[in-house]
Design a protein around this motif. Structure first.
Motif, PDB file in Angstrom:
ATOM      1  N   MET A  33       0.752  -1.220   0.114  1.00  0.00           N
ATOM      2  CA  MET A  33       0.079   0.031   0.042  1.00  0.00           C
ATOM      3  C   MET A  33       0.766   1.293  -0.064  1.00  0.00           C
ATOM      4  O   MET A  33       0.550   2.173  -0.470  1.00  0.00           O
ATOM      5  N   ASN A  34       1.961   1.204   0.529  1.00  0.00           N
ATOM      6  CA  ASN A  34       2.895   2.392   0.875  1.00  0.00           C
ATOM      7  C   ASN A  34       3.325   2.592  -0.436  1.00  0.00           C
ATOM      8  O   ASN A  34       3.533   3.959  -0.896  1.00  0.00           O
ATOM      9  N   CYS A  35       3.549   1.735  -1.428  1.00  0.00           N
ATOM     10  CA  CYS A  35       4.140   2.040  -2.727  1.00  0.00           C
ATOM     11  C   CYS A  35       3.046   2.524  -3.421  1.00  0.00           C
ATOM     12  O   CYS A  35       3.438   3.532  -4.508  1.00  0.00           O
ATOM     13  N   ILE A  36       1.818   2.236  -3.546  1.00  0.00           N
ATOM     14  CA  ILE A  36       0.905   2.845  -4.208  1.00  0.00           C
ATOM     15  C   ILE A  36       0.401   4.487  -3.881  1.00  0.00           C
ATOM     16  O   ILE A  36       0.386   5.106  -4.575  1.00  0.00           O
ATOM     17  N   THR A  37       0.571   4.487  -2.535  1.00  0.00           N
ATOM     18  CA  THR A  37       0.353   5.767  -1.925  1.00  0.00           C
ATOM     19  C   THR A  37       1.325   6.890  -2.030  1.00  0.00           C
ATOM     20  O   THR A  37       0.955   8.069  -2.420  1.00  0.00           O
ATOM     21  N   VAL A  42       4.553   6.123  -3.855  1.00  0.00           N
ATOM     22  CA  VAL A  42       5.492   6.253  -5.018  1.00  0.00           C
ATOM     23  C   VAL A  42       4.755   6.493  -6.268  1.00  0.00           C
ATOM     24  O   VAL A  42       4.969   7.365  -7.118  1.00  0.00           O
ATOM     25  N   GLN A  43       3.892   5.203  -6.635  1.00  0.00           N
ATOM     26  CA  GLN A  43       3.325   5.451  -7.924  1.00  0.00           C
ATOM     27  C   GLN A  43       1.807   4.961  -7.825  1.00  0.00           C
ATOM     28  O   GLN A  43       1.534   3.668  -7.641  1.00  0.00           O
ATOM     29  N   PRO A  44       0.831   5.796  -8.085  1.00  0.00           N
ATOM     30  CA  PRO A  44       0.942   6.914  -8.663  1.00  0.00           C
ATOM     31  C   PRO A  44       1.204   8.171  -7.608  1.00  0.00           C
ATOM     32  O   PRO A  44       1.636   9.311  -8.110  1.00  0.00           O
ATOM     33  N   GLY A  45       1.406   7.915  -6.250  1.00  0.00           N
ATOM     34  CA  GLY A  45       1.930   8.966  -5.404  1.00  0.00           C
ATOM     35  C   GLY A  45       0.601   9.944  -5.070  1.00  0.00           C
ATOM     36  O   GLY A  45      -0.322   9.752  -5.374  1.00  0.00           O
ATOM     37  N   ASN A  46       1.307  10.856  -4.365  1.00  0.00           N
ATOM     38  CA  ASN A  46       0.400  12.209  -3.932  1.00  0.00           C
ATOM     39  C   ASN A  46      -0.749  11.725  -3.202  1.00  0.00           C
ATOM     40  O   ASN A  46      -1.732  12.198  -3.156  1.00  0.00           O
TER      41      ASN A  46
END
Length: 104
Positions: free
Chosen positions: A1-5, A7-11
Motif C-alpha cells: 500500500m505504501n508503494c501505491i500511496t 511512490v506510484q501514482p503517489g500524491n
C-alpha cells in the motif's frame, strides 16, 4: 500500500477498489499460492534457459519458476492450460494463439 500511496501514482493516492494480498509464486512448494503452483505444473517453462541468477531472491530455484510480474498463461474455456509466455512477450504476439483456441 505504501508503494501505491507514496511512490506510484503517489500524491497520497488511495485506491477505491479491493486490493489482493501479496502471494508467493516461486520458492518452497509449501509457500506458493495454489493458483501459481497449478499454472507452473501444467505448462513448462517459457524459456529454455534459467532466469538470471543475480535477480533471484528465493530458494529453491526451479526450472519452471515464473520469471517476472508479466508472465502470461493461456487457459482454454474448459480450464486446460494451453501455453505459457514469458514476461517479455507482447500481448499482440499472443493474439494468434487466442484466435486459434477460440476457433477450436
Amino acid at each position: 500500500m505504501n508503494c501505491i500511496t507514496y511512490v506510484q501514482p503517489g500524491n497520497g493516492f488511495m485506491p477505491n477498489f479491493q486490493l489482493f494480498q501479496r502471494s508467493n509464486v516461486n520458492g518452497p512448494v509449501s509457500t506458493i499460492n495454489p493458483i501459481f503452483a497449478w499454472l507452473k505444473s501444467g505448462c513448462g517453462p517459457s524459456s529454455p534457459t534459467l532466469i538470471a541468477t543475480d535477480l533471484i531472491s528465493w530458494t529453491p530455484v526451479l526450472y519452471n519458476d515464473i520469471e517476472g510480474n508479466f508472465a502470461k498463461f493461456l487457459i482454454s474455456k474448459s480450464g486446460k492450460l494451453v501455453r505459457r509466455y514469458s514476461s517479455t512477450t507482447m500481448v499482440q504476439d499472443i493474439a494468434g494463439d487466442i484466435s486459434d483456441l477460440l476457433n477450436e
